[in-house]
Design a protein around this motif. Structure first.
Motif, PDB file in Angstrom:
ATOM      1  N   ALA A  82       0.700  -1.304  -0.256  1.00 50.99           N
ATOM      2  CA  ALA A  82       0.474  -0.425   0.046  1.00 50.99           C
ATOM      3  C   ALA A  82       1.197   1.376   0.328  1.00 50.99           C
ATOM      4  O   ALA A  82       0.252   2.020  -1.000  1.00 50.99           O
ATOM      5  CB  ALA A  82      -0.885  -0.098   1.194  1.00 50.99           C
ATOM      6  N   ALA A  83       1.641   1.699   0.702  1.00 56.18           N
ATOM      7  CA  ALA A  83       2.653   2.125   0.699  1.00 56.18           C
ATOM      8  C   ALA A  83       4.233   2.514  -0.389  1.00 56.18           C
ATOM      9  O   ALA A  83       3.691   3.718  -1.167  1.00 56.18           O
ATOM     10  CB  ALA A  83       4.221   1.892   2.085  1.00 56.18           C
ATOM     11  N   TYR A  84       3.489   1.637  -1.099  1.00 56.65           N
ATOM     12  CA  TYR A  84       4.471   1.351  -2.219  1.00 56.65           C
ATOM     13  C   TYR A  84       4.037   2.198  -3.855  1.00 56.65           C
ATOM     14  O   TYR A  84       3.864   3.405  -4.060  1.00 56.65           O
ATOM     15  CB  TYR A  84       5.029   0.182  -2.855  1.00 56.65           C
ATOM     16  N   SER A  85       2.354   1.592  -3.157  1.00 54.44           N
ATOM     17  CA  SER A  85       1.627   2.386  -4.298  1.00 54.44           C
ATOM     18  C   SER A  85       1.396   3.766  -4.322  1.00 54.44           C
ATOM     19  O   SER A  85       0.894   4.349  -5.235  1.00 54.44           O
ATOM     20  CB  SER A  85      -0.033   1.079  -4.541  1.00 54.44           C
ATOM     21  N   LEU A  86       1.252   4.301  -3.131  1.00 51.66           N
ATOM     22  CA  LEU A  86       0.635   5.712  -2.696  1.00 51.66           C
ATOM     23  C   LEU A  86       1.816   6.191  -3.581  1.00 51.66           C
ATOM     24  O   LEU A  86       2.038   7.432  -3.953  1.00 51.66           O
ATOM     25  CB  LEU A  86       0.870   5.390  -1.541  1.00 51.66           C
ATOM     26  N   GLY A  87       3.402   5.782  -3.318  1.00 50.93           N
ATOM     27  CA  GLY A  87       4.367   6.242  -3.853  1.00 50.93           C
ATOM     28  C   GLY A  87       4.260   6.706  -5.409  1.00 50.93           C
ATOM     29  O   GLY A  87       4.401   7.432  -5.834  1.00 50.93           O
ATOM     30  N   HIS A  88       3.827   5.356  -5.966  1.00 51.22           N
ATOM     31  CA  HIS A  88       3.703   5.080  -7.206  1.00 51.22           C
ATOM     32  C   HIS A  88       2.997   6.060  -8.044  1.00 51.22           C
ATOM     33  O   HIS A  88       3.165   6.841  -8.513  1.00 51.22           O
ATOM     34  CB  HIS A  88       3.262   3.760  -7.160  1.00 51.22           C
ATOM     35  N   GLY A  89       1.662   6.718  -7.006  1.00 55.36           N
ATOM     36  CA  GLY A  89       0.662   7.898  -7.346  1.00 55.36           C
ATOM     37  C   GLY A  89       0.933   9.158  -7.140  1.00 55.36           C
ATOM     38  O   GLY A  89       0.500   9.910  -8.274  1.00 55.36           O
ATOM     39  N   GLY A  90       2.058   9.180  -6.049  1.00 55.67           N
ATOM     40  CA  GLY A  90       2.218  10.256  -5.683  1.00 55.67           C
ATOM     41  C   GLY A  90       3.262  11.513  -6.360  1.00 55.67           C
ATOM     42  O   GLY A  90       3.533  11.736  -7.136  1.00 55.67           O
ATOM     43  N   ASN A  91       4.138  10.085  -7.353  1.00 55.30           N
ATOM     44  CA  ASN A  91       4.729  10.391  -8.385  1.00 55.30           C
ATOM     45  C   ASN A  91       4.541  10.603  -9.961  1.00 55.30           C
ATOM     46  O   ASN A  91       4.621  11.206 -10.715  1.00 55.30           O
ATOM     47  CB  ASN A  91       6.366   9.710  -8.518  1.00 55.30           C
ATOM     48  N   ASP A  92       4.217   9.135 -10.104  1.00 50.07           N
ATOM     49  CA  ASP A  92       3.990   8.754 -11.885  1.00 50.07           C
ATOM     50  C   ASP A  92       3.052   9.476 -12.223  1.00 50.07           C
ATOM     51  O   ASP A  92       2.478  10.377 -13.289  1.00 50.07           O
ATOM     52  CB  ASP A  92       4.171   7.132 -12.035  1.00 50.07           C
ATOM     53  N   ALA A  93       1.470   9.891 -11.738  1.00 57.37           N
ATOM     54  CA  ALA A  93      -0.120  10.075 -11.868  1.00 57.37           C
ATOM     55  C   ALA A  93       0.607  11.613 -12.097  1.00 57.37           C
ATOM     56  O   ALA A  93      -0.309  12.280 -12.518  1.00 57.37           O
ATOM     57  CB  ALA A  93      -0.519  10.309 -10.548  1.00 57.37           C
ATOM     58  N   GLN A  94       1.166  12.473 -10.905  1.00 62.52           N
ATOM     59  CA  GLN A  94       1.407  13.734 -11.229  1.00 62.52           C
ATOM     60  C   GLN A  94       1.450  13.923 -12.072  1.00 62.52           C
ATOM     61  O   GLN A  94       1.464  15.307 -13.031  1.00 62.52           O
ATOM     62  CB  GLN A  94       2.014  14.829 -10.067  1.00 62.52           C
ATOM     63  N   LYS A  95       2.694  14.119 -13.027  1.00 65.21           N
ATOM     64  CA  LYS A  95       3.207  13.789 -14.486  1.00 65.21           C
ATOM     65  C   LYS A  95       2.494  14.112 -15.327  1.00 65.21           C
ATOM     66  O   LYS A  95       2.587  14.887 -16.335  1.00 65.21           O
ATOM     67  CB  LYS A  95       4.450  11.839 -15.049  1.00 65.21           C
ATOM     68  N   THR A  96       1.874  12.439 -15.545  1.00 65.94           N
ATOM     69  CA  THR A  96       0.462  12.819 -16.628  1.00 65.94           C
ATOM     70  C   THR A  96      -0.460  13.911 -16.164  1.00 65.94           C
ATOM     71  O   THR A  96      -1.198  14.781 -17.738  1.00 65.94           O
ATOM     72  CB  THR A  96      -0.281  11.503 -15.804  1.00 65.94           C
ATOM     73  N   MET A  97      -1.270  14.015 -14.959  1.00 62.86           N
ATOM     74  CA  MET A  97      -1.552  15.308 -15.052  1.00 62.86           C
ATOM     75  C   MET A  97      -0.788  16.535 -15.549  1.00 62.86           C
ATOM     76  O   MET A  97      -1.492  17.599 -15.955  1.00 62.86           O
ATOM     77  CB  MET A  97      -2.154  15.778 -13.667  1.00 62.86           C
ATOM     78  N   GLY A  98      -0.125  17.200 -14.976  1.00 61.41           N
ATOM     79  CA  GLY A  98       1.237  17.925 -15.503  1.00 61.41           C
ATOM     80  C   GLY A  98       1.157  18.206 -17.639  1.00 61.41           C
ATOM     81  O   GLY A  98       0.233  19.271 -17.862  1.00 61.41           O
ATOM     82  N   ILE A  99       1.456  17.319 -17.934  1.00 60.53           N
ATOM     83  CA  ILE A  99       1.256  17.020 -19.607  1.00 60.53           C
ATOM     84  C   ILE A  99      -0.143  17.046 -20.527  1.00 60.53           C
ATOM     85  O   ILE A  99      -0.794  18.509 -20.848  1.00 60.53           O
ATOM     86  CB  ILE A  99       1.496  16.012 -20.182  1.00 60.53           C
ATOM     87  N   ILE A 100      -1.100  16.522 -19.148  1.00 57.88           N
ATOM     88  CA  ILE A 100      -2.762  17.290 -19.964  1.00 57.88           C
ATOM     89  C   ILE A 100      -3.423  19.027 -19.280  1.00 57.88           C
ATOM     90  O   ILE A 100      -3.222  19.146 -19.880  1.00 57.88           O
ATOM     91  CB  ILE A 100      -3.992  16.543 -18.931  1.00 57.88           C
ATOM     92  N   ALA A 101      -2.657  19.428 -18.390  1.00 59.24           N
ATOM     93  CA  ALA A 101      -2.170  20.540 -17.706  1.00 59.24           C
ATOM     94  C   ALA A 101      -2.385  21.798 -18.847  1.00 59.24           C
ATOM     95  O   ALA A 101      -2.511  22.423 -19.191  1.00 59.24           O
ATOM     96  CB  ALA A 101      -2.323  20.456 -16.504  1.00 59.24           C
ATOM     97  N   GLY A 102      -0.866  21.370 -18.775  1.00 58.38           N
ATOM     98  CA  GLY A 102       0.280  21.938 -19.715  1.00 58.38           C
ATOM     99  C   GLY A 102      -0.830  22.245 -21.518  1.00 58.38           C
ATOM    100  O   GLY A 102      -0.663  23.123 -21.846  1.00 58.38           O
ATOM    101  N   ALA A 103      -1.054  21.609 -21.974  1.00 61.75           N
ATOM    102  CA  ALA A 103      -1.746  20.750 -23.317  1.00 61.75           C
ATOM    103  C   ALA A 103      -3.308  21.630 -23.157  1.00 61.75           C
ATOM    104  O   ALA A 103      -3.483  22.611 -24.183  1.00 61.75           O
ATOM    105  CB  ALA A 103      -2.417  19.577 -23.856  1.00 61.75           C
TER     106      ALA A 103
END
Length: 237
Positions: A82-103
């Motif tokens: 669960a801790a690793y999954s939270l770290g995964h989302g905290g780092n990886d999902a943010q990148k996708t959000m940033g690119i969508i927002a930039g677009a």
């Protein structure tokens, strides 16, 4: 069945499309410096933490029976996963959000706030849902590679590797560095395996994984470049 970095695929694709559209001047070198440094550092940090955690865990359990150790760590793995999954989302999902927002900003659908693009709630929820569904769908060949082909993981080793990966990801996210969750956990698994002996790690598989890492950014950049060129040829009169 090879675990590659979704982070580096995303960065490579972003860069490939940008260079095709606007030339090499579109690349911000400072942002790439951190990313390229952590391509090397992330697996090494994961490896060191995985090895250290195994030493710390095994010492107090040195007299316990293997069955009892497995019994406890099968349950503790729920916490570490669960801790690793939270770290995964905290780092990886943010990148996708940033690119969508930039677009969305580039297309005129969003305005900047204090020099930064706001992240709409629907973008956050879409990124959360996509990463959760992707995890749920299961790349079983990759799971098999990570769980048994690099080294044979027992519950105690899985707990140590996941905890080491979680610590690495939380630290990187706090520092604002986009790192590869794949690189981190692979390094942690190698560190855990090497606690027994170096030959416990299948270095041939590890070498193939490293080659996949090296090729991810240029391959994604090439595909993005071709995709942009084809799309522009179809849509621009």
């Amino acid at each position: 069945g090879l675990p590659t970095s979704s982070s580096h695929a995303l960065i490579g694709g972003y860069a490939g499309a940008a260079v095709t559209k606007a030339g090499w001047g579109a690349i911000i070198v400072a942002g790439w410096t951190k990313t390229l440094i952590f391509i090397v550092l992330a697996p090494l940090i994961g490896m060191a933490l995985g090895f250290l955690l195994m030493v710390v865990i095994l010492w107090p359990f040195r007299s316990a029976s293997p069955g009892r150790v497995d019994h406890w760590f099968r349950r503790l793995q729920l916490v570490s996963a669960a801790a690793y999954s939270l770290g995964h989302g905290g780092n990886d999902a943010q990148k996708t959000m940033g690119i969508i927002a930039g677009a969305l900003v580039a297309g005129g659908y969003l305005g900047l706030e204090n020099g930064h693009p706001p992240i709409p709630v629907w973008v956050v929820l879409a990124a959360h849902a996509a990463i959760a569904l992707g995890t749920l769908s299961g790349g079983w060949r990759i799971i098999h590679t990570m769980g048994s082909k690099i080294t044979k993981l027992q519950p105690v080793g899985g707990f140590a590797a996941e905890t080491a990966g979680a610590i690495s990801l939380f630290t990187a996210t706090y520092l604002g560095v986009p790192v590869s969750t794949t690189h981190t956990i692979t390094g942690a698994i190698i560190g855990v395996g090497s606690i027994r002996r170096l030959s416990a790690v299948r270095w041939g598989i590890a070498g193939r994984i490293v080659w996949a890492w090296i090729l991810t950014i240029p391959a994604a950049a090439l595909i993005a470049s071709v995709t942009y060129w084809v799309t522009a040829a179809i849509t621009v009169p």
